[in-house]
Scaffold this motif. Structure first.
Motif, PDB file in Angstrom:
ATOM      1  N   LEU A  78      -8.804   9.808  50.156  1.00  0.00           N
ATOM      2  CA  LEU A  78     -10.094   9.129  50.299  1.00  0.00           C
ATOM      3  C   LEU A  78     -10.310   8.116  49.176  1.00  0.00           C
ATOM      4  O   LEU A  78     -10.767   6.997  49.420  1.00  0.00           O
ATOM      5  N   ARG A  79      -9.996   8.519  47.955  1.00  0.00           N
ATOM      6  CA  ARG A  79     -10.136   7.605  46.819  1.00  0.00           C
ATOM      7  C   ARG A  79      -9.305   6.339  47.032  1.00  0.00           C
ATOM      8  O   ARG A  79      -9.787   5.213  46.826  1.00  0.00           O
ATOM      9  N   LEU A  80      -8.078   6.515  47.479  1.00  0.00           N
ATOM     10  CA  LEU A  80      -7.180   5.372  47.638  1.00  0.00           C
ATOM     11  C   LEU A  80      -7.605   4.468  48.791  1.00  0.00           C
ATOM     12  O   LEU A  80      -7.542   3.240  48.687  1.00  0.00           O
ATOM     13  N   ILE A  81      -8.061   5.058  49.885  1.00  0.00           N
ATOM     14  CA  ILE A  81      -8.496   4.245  51.031  1.00  0.00           C
ATOM     15  C   ILE A  81      -9.770   3.488  50.661  1.00  0.00           C
ATOM     16  O   ILE A  81      -9.927   2.303  50.987  1.00  0.00           O
ATOM     17  N   ARG A  82     -10.689   4.182  49.967  1.00  0.00           N
ATOM     18  CA  ARG A  82     -11.939   3.533  49.565  1.00  0.00           C
ATOM     19  C   ARG A  82     -11.643   2.324  48.683  1.00  0.00           C
ATOM     20  O   ARG A  82     -12.189   1.239  48.872  1.00  0.00           O
ATOM     21  N   ARG A  83     -10.725   2.502  47.743  1.00  0.00           N
ATOM     22  CA  ARG A  83     -10.392   1.413  46.827  1.00  0.00           C
ATOM     23  C   ARG A  83      -9.786   0.236  47.589  1.00  0.00           C
ATOM     24  O   ARG A  83     -10.142  -0.921  47.376  1.00  0.00           O
ATOM     25  N   GLY A 143     -17.738 -12.195  39.767  1.00  0.00           N
ATOM     26  CA  GLY A 143     -18.373 -12.601  38.517  1.00  0.00           C
ATOM     27  C   GLY A 143     -17.649 -12.083  37.290  1.00  0.00           C
ATOM     28  O   GLY A 143     -17.874 -12.569  36.190  1.00  0.00           O
ATOM     29  N   GLY A 144     -16.808 -11.091  37.439  1.00  0.00           N
ATOM     30  CA  GLY A 144     -16.020 -10.575  36.320  1.00  0.00           C
ATOM     31  C   GLY A 144     -14.786 -11.437  36.098  1.00  0.00           C
ATOM     32  O   GLY A 144     -14.676 -12.545  36.621  1.00  0.00           O
ATOM     33  N   ASP A 145     -13.861 -10.923  35.334  1.00  0.00           N
ATOM     34  CA  ASP A 145     -12.663 -11.675  34.979  1.00  0.00           C
ATOM     35  C   ASP A 145     -11.644 -11.622  36.119  1.00  0.00           C
ATOM     36  O   ASP A 145     -11.244 -10.539  36.553  1.00  0.00           O
ATOM     37  N   PRO A 146     -11.195 -12.796  36.634  1.00  0.00           N
ATOM     38  CA  PRO A 146     -10.266 -12.770  37.771  1.00  0.00           C
ATOM     39  C   PRO A 146      -8.934 -12.101  37.429  1.00  0.00           C
ATOM     40  O   PRO A 146      -8.345 -11.434  38.285  1.00  0.00           O
ATOM     41  N   TYR A 147      -8.460 -12.257  36.197  1.00  0.00           N
ATOM     42  CA  TYR A 147      -7.176 -11.633  35.845  1.00  0.00           C
ATOM     43  C   TYR A 147      -7.297 -10.124  35.846  1.00  0.00           C
ATOM     44  O   TYR A 147      -6.416  -9.411  36.357  1.00  0.00           O
ATOM     45  N   ASP A 148      -8.383  -9.624  35.292  1.00  0.00           N
ATOM     46  CA  ASP A 148      -8.642  -8.180  35.316  1.00  0.00           C
ATOM     47  C   ASP A 148      -8.599  -7.640  36.744  1.00  0.00           C
ATOM     48  O   ASP A 148      -8.038  -6.572  37.008  1.00  0.00           O
ATOM     49  N   ALA A 149      -9.194  -8.399  37.650  1.00  0.00           N
ATOM     50  CA  ALA A 149      -9.276  -7.943  39.047  1.00  0.00           C
ATOM     51  C   ALA A 149      -7.892  -7.908  39.688  1.00  0.00           C
ATOM     52  O   ALA A 149      -7.582  -7.010  40.477  1.00  0.00           O
ATOM     53  N   LEU A 150      -7.060  -8.889  39.361  1.00  0.00           N
ATOM     54  CA  LEU A 150      -5.705  -8.896  39.914  1.00  0.00           C
ATOM     55  C   LEU A 150      -4.874  -7.770  39.308  1.00  0.00           C
ATOM     56  O   LEU A 150      -4.126  -7.081  40.015  1.00  0.00           O
ATOM     57  N   LEU A 151      -4.998  -7.578  38.002  1.00  0.00           N
ATOM     58  CA  LEU A 151      -4.298  -6.489  37.318  1.00  0.00           C
ATOM     59  C   LEU A 151      -4.616  -5.136  37.959  1.00  0.00           C
ATOM     60  O   LEU A 151      -3.730  -4.300  38.169  1.00  0.00           O
ATOM     61  N   ALA A 152      -5.892  -4.948  38.305  1.00  0.00           N
ATOM     62  CA  ALA A 152      -6.304  -3.672  38.892  1.00  0.00           C
ATOM     63  C   ALA A 152      -5.612  -3.408  40.224  1.00  0.00           C
ATOM     64  O   ALA A 152      -5.524  -2.258  40.673  1.00  0.00           O
ATOM     65  N   GLY A 153      -5.118  -4.474  40.875  1.00  0.00           N
ATOM     66  CA  GLY A 153      -4.366  -4.288  42.114  1.00  0.00           C
ATOM     67  C   GLY A 153      -3.039  -3.597  41.887  1.00  0.00           C
ATOM     68  O   GLY A 153      -2.500  -2.951  42.783  1.00  0.00           O
ATOM     69  N   TYR A 154      -2.483  -3.730  40.691  1.00  0.00           N
ATOM     70  CA  TYR A 154      -1.197  -3.106  40.369  1.00  0.00           C
ATOM     71  C   TYR A 154      -1.363  -1.852  39.533  1.00  0.00           C
ATOM     72  O   TYR A 154      -0.521  -0.961  39.571  1.00  0.00           O
ATOM     73  N   GLU A 155      -2.438  -1.810  38.734  1.00  0.00           N
ATOM     74  CA  GLU A 155      -2.605  -0.745  37.750  1.00  0.00           C
ATOM     75  C   GLU A 155      -4.070  -0.298  37.740  1.00  0.00           C
ATOM     76  O   GLU A 155      -4.836  -0.668  36.837  1.00  0.00           O
ATOM     77  N   PRO A 156      -4.450   0.482  38.750  1.00  0.00           N
ATOM     78  CA  PRO A 156      -5.860   0.864  38.854  1.00  0.00           C
ATOM     79  C   PRO A 156      -6.327   1.595  37.607  1.00  0.00           C
ATOM     80  O   PRO A 156      -5.600   2.445  37.058  1.00  0.00           O
ATOM     81  N   GLY A 157      -7.525   1.255  37.154  1.00  0.00           N
ATOM     82  CA  GLY A 157      -8.091   1.960  36.011  1.00  0.00           C
ATOM     83  C   GLY A 157      -7.605   1.460  34.662  1.00  0.00           C
ATOM     84  O   GLY A 157      -7.818   2.122  33.646  1.00  0.00           O
ATOM     85  N   THR A 158      -6.946   0.295  34.660  1.00  0.00           N
ATOM     86  CA  THR A 158      -6.490  -0.271  33.385  1.00  0.00           C
ATOM     87  C   THR A 158      -7.063  -1.681  33.256  1.00  0.00           C
ATOM     88  O   THR A 158      -7.018  -2.442  34.219  1.00  0.00           O
ATOM     89  N   THR A 159      -7.589  -2.013  32.070  1.00  0.00           N
ATOM     90  CA  THR A 159      -8.147  -3.355  31.874  1.00  0.00           C
ATOM     91  C   THR A 159      -7.221  -4.209  31.023  1.00  0.00           C
ATOM     92  O   THR A 159      -6.379  -3.693  30.279  1.00  0.00           O
ATOM     93  N   THR A 160      -7.409  -5.522  31.140  1.00  0.00           N
ATOM     94  CA  THR A 160      -6.646  -6.456  30.317  1.00  0.00           C
ATOM     95  C   THR A 160      -6.861  -6.137  28.837  1.00  0.00           C
ATOM     96  O   THR A 160      -5.915  -6.174  28.036  1.00  0.00           O
ATOM     97  N   GLY A 161      -8.096  -5.799  28.469  1.00  0.00           N
ATOM     98  CA  GLY A 161      -8.395  -5.469  27.079  1.00  0.00           C
ATOM     99  C   GLY A 161      -7.588  -4.272  26.587  1.00  0.00           C
ATOM    100  O   GLY A 161      -7.064  -4.282  25.463  1.00  0.00           O
ATOM    101  N   THR A 272       1.027   8.186  54.277  1.00  0.00           N
ATOM    102  CA  THR A 272      -0.363   8.330  53.836  1.00  0.00           C
ATOM    103  C   THR A 272      -0.501   7.593  52.504  1.00  0.00           C
ATOM    104  O   THR A 272       0.501   7.300  51.842  1.00  0.00           O
ATOM    105  N   PRO A 273      -1.737   7.308  52.084  1.00  0.00           N
ATOM    106  CA  PRO A 273      -1.899   6.586  50.802  1.00  0.00           C
ATOM    107  C   PRO A 273      -1.287   7.338  49.623  1.00  0.00           C
ATOM    108  O   PRO A 273      -0.756   6.704  48.697  1.00  0.00           O
TER     109      PRO A 273
END
Lengths: 489, 489
Positions: A78-83, A143-161, A272-273
């Motif tokens: 469920l977590r993975l599908i929701r994301r 409205g947030g950082d576009p790079y952060d958003a792309l990074l989250a596609g590969y590494e959920p729960g990790t920020t550029t910072g 499955t996810p």
């Protein structure tokens, strides 16, 4: 049927279609005739349109809301599908299709530009890819950082910072180690030529030794080695260089690390996810621990030395110890995928900083080559001699993988943590490795990491396997100990 | 956007997805690891579900009604989309998905059963395939004949009754010719072994000579030769037998006939309904005229003889004339794909009659092997010696192709018509063929048939190319003249 069952039946078809998309990517790199490139781009765009429509299907929100997670697995699914749904609804369908179409085309153009050392031939389509992915990042980030958003596609729960902080801690000790190593006498390299058939045969033997199941996979040649697919159809590619057998052997071990991870997920999770690796960073830890901590260990290189002597005869190295030094030779070079363990992460950090600038609009593609070459000279101390050794060396940006490069270094960090825990549990592993038998290491990884797939978030996956949150300490300790010993620093 | 433009934009994605489905089929037969079979079945079922949903999409009816055909091409596209939509809405989505899943699985089971000569291992899944396709035929026929409805899927505008009449006219003259030929002295066969590499090299050389564009295609090995794909990605497969080079060479020429047709459709029709061959029967005419009327002609076999002598040395045939007789040798055998021009259609008629009985419920799969063996003995005069020479020899029924076999004989009839017209237009063609150059024949086919794709209905396609409606007369005249001469009857 319960909402969860309806959701999972729908999702299962989506996963199956995603596997098909992956297989088309494999085909494009290995089998597709050159003249099919434009038609293929349109085919992939059509399939991505279907996938995007499914991932943003309006019924998903209701199913997700009504579904009851009865156990850890259904909770994770469920977590993975929701994301995935949350991300999909933020990206307009026409943008997703356009990205698929353009990146499919860009791949062929990149390969041609790389062959002819012609950066200018690549820039127009790279500009399109950058613009489209930036647009996607902005849509995802709201409205947030576009790079952060792309990074989250590969590494959920990790920020550029977070990565910047981790990489900041890595850099001074790596820089110091690199400087010390490059002042020491250079080990002797291999000499001679190594026929392709022998390289492929040995690479296949090693792949089997690491548990790669060729009944559920296959090995082909491609310009850039990669692993593709999940479950029971996980294929890898390799490449050969007649003067450098390590290119083929270690890229194969690397891709086997990815493939063994996917093949090792428990069968119950198929399509499955949960039934895939937890993230790119966790994936990379599986490829790197096999390639480096195990594959480049003194014990295992001792075994490879014997196999290579019997396959290729004399190649100018007369002892297992000298061979171990040759495998781990730190030398001036240009290519990330051929870099040693000491310098590799410096290649990644270069790309990490440049791609952040591209995505934030602080760097144009027209200035990219100069920025690459400046940064390279500053980090490595000498100039890039040609584009295929510089900005054209990796396919990643051509296929739109912005936010992906840092997961390589994150994977090395994770591999350091896993290796320390594995060696604690298997203190006599080297005796196995000296016989060319990494099966106990693979069993450890399968039990601790592979079988669980995406059951846990990436950091929790590593913490579950090792007993503690991941940090860069074990990787640095390992590198300093290994190279201080090897180079008698 | 006009209704026609909307319709075509939607259809273009459907065509692209259908190309992907075809490529998966190719992969399954050439590249897929064995352990991926079940997962692949699920992947294909998911894609077929998507395709079926698109072909039965409720918006199509409105677009089709509102669309205005401004020229011959748009008129043909509308006709083809309407027909596909009419068929799709008659077949429930779950049935379409189940057929895709089961036929994908059945293919692997058939291959295993064929290897181990184990009919019983194949029967359970064959029963499922028969039941599902019969159900589909009934749904399509809406009270009419289920076999007729399935046949129309391959050969629009042709009824089972028409074929029965045509085949009825063919049979007596073929039976008489066969009897006369088999009483005459048998030509000498080839002797020796023919290394695979040489066979593949010559097959590739011949494929190029016939204009097969390897920049938009490729040649691989498979159990059963086939051609796959349209437009700019049209792939063929072949197989080799070290004792029988004609198996590889002539199956390659055959598949090149199919592939050159698809590659030869005008580029403007790419990924539209018109952009593919007009029917299976017209397709087969393209493969058979290349394989038989051109490829087995005295002039062209003279050129092949020289190429084979230089590649393989002495193989027990000392003149071009003896080689021509060996190529066209009529002998006892079991395998349809290896049958000569005289006996081939008798193999097809056997299958045509058995599959009609299966689809109408007059024959069960449990009785199929006995029925095959009885019919074979009655038509050929001797018993089937093993299942791989009998009921297990063809993949077609495993993949659900009921109604497909008769298009082979229809293709031979069409090839007869086309060949007569081509020879009338190119009276000196043999001089080219004797030099291994069929390019003028290919230009004739491209101009008369290939470029038009599905612009016209199948019979009209042949009539446009030849100037008259197709009939079986030219094929029979050609066969009687050729074999009367060859066997000095």
């Amino acid at each position: 049927m319960s909402a969860y069952a309806e959701l999972m039946a729908f999702q299962r078809q989506t996963e199956a279609l995603a596997q098909i998309a992956g297989r088309l990517g494999w085909d494009q790199e290995t089998m597709m005739p050159a003249g099919a490139a434009e038609q293929r781009a349109e085919e992939i765009a059509a399939l991505e349109t279907v996938l995007h429509a499914r991932r943003s299907d309006p019924r998903l929100a209701g199913w997700i809301e009504d579904a009851v997670a009865l156990d850890e697995v259904s909770h994770a699914n469920l977590r993975l599908i929701r994301r995935q749904h949350d991300r999909a609804v933020r990206v307009p369908a026409h943008l997703a299709a356009e990205i698929a179409r353009v990146t499919s085309l860009a791949q062929g153009i990149w390969a041609g530009a790389r062959r002819s050392e012609d950066v200018a031939a690549f820039l127009p389509i790279l500009s399109d890819v950058v613009r489209l992915r930036r647009e996607e990042g902005q849509a995802l980030a709201r409205g947030g950082d576009p790079y952060d958003a792309l990074l989250a596609g590969y590494e959920p729960g990790t920020t550029t910072g977070q990565l910047q902080a981790m990489f900041g801690a890595l850099r001074p000790r790596l820089v110091a180690l690199r400087a010390a190593v490059l002042e020491a006498p250079e080990p002797a390299p291999l000499r001679g030529t190594f026929p392709e058939a022998g390289q492929i045969a040995l690479a296949t033997e090693i792949a089997r030794a690491f548990g790669y199941d060729l009944n559920r996979g296959r090995i082909d040649k491609a310009v850039h080695p990669f692993s593709s697919g999940s479950g029971n159809d996980v294929r890898i590619t390799t490449r050969t260089d007649p003067a450098d057998p390590f290119n083929c052997l270690y890229s194969t071990i690397h891709e086997v690390g990815h493939a063994a991870y996917e093949q090792g997920v428990a069968g119950v999770h198929l399509l499955t996810p949960v039934g895939q690796g937890a993230s790119m960073g966790v994936h990379e830890s599986q490829s790197r621990i096999l390639e480096n901590q195990i594959g480049r260990s003194r014990a295992f290189t001792g075994w490879i030395f014997g196999r290579m002597r019997s396959l290729f005869g004399d190649f100018g190295i007369d002892s297992a110890e000298a061979f171990h030094r040759a495998v781990n030779r730190v030398a001036r070079g240009y290519i990330r995928t051929e870099a040693d363990e000491v310098q590799y992460n410096l290649h990644v950090l270069l790309r990490f900083d440049l791609e952040q600038a591209l995505m934030r609009g602080d760097l144009t593609t027209g200035d990219l080559e100069a920025a690459w070459n400046d940064r390279f000279r500053s980090d490595f101390g000498y100039a890039v001699d040609r584009p295929s050794n510089g900005v054209l060396q990796d396919v990643h940006w051509a296929v739109g993988l912005f936010g992906y490069f840092p997961t390589y270094t994150l994977g090395n960090v994770h591999a350091g943590c896993l290796h320390a825990a594995m060696r604690h549990d298997l203190p006599d592993l080297d005796a196995d490795l000296a016989r060319g038998d990494p099966s106990r290491a693979m069993q450890w990884l399968r039990a601790r990491v592979h079988q669980h797939g995406s059951l846990r978030l990436p950091r929790a996956t590593i913490a579950h396997a090792t007993g503690h949150d991941p940090d860069e300490g074990p990787l640095l300790d390992y590198l300093e100990a290994k190279f201080t010993d090897l180079y008698a620093l």
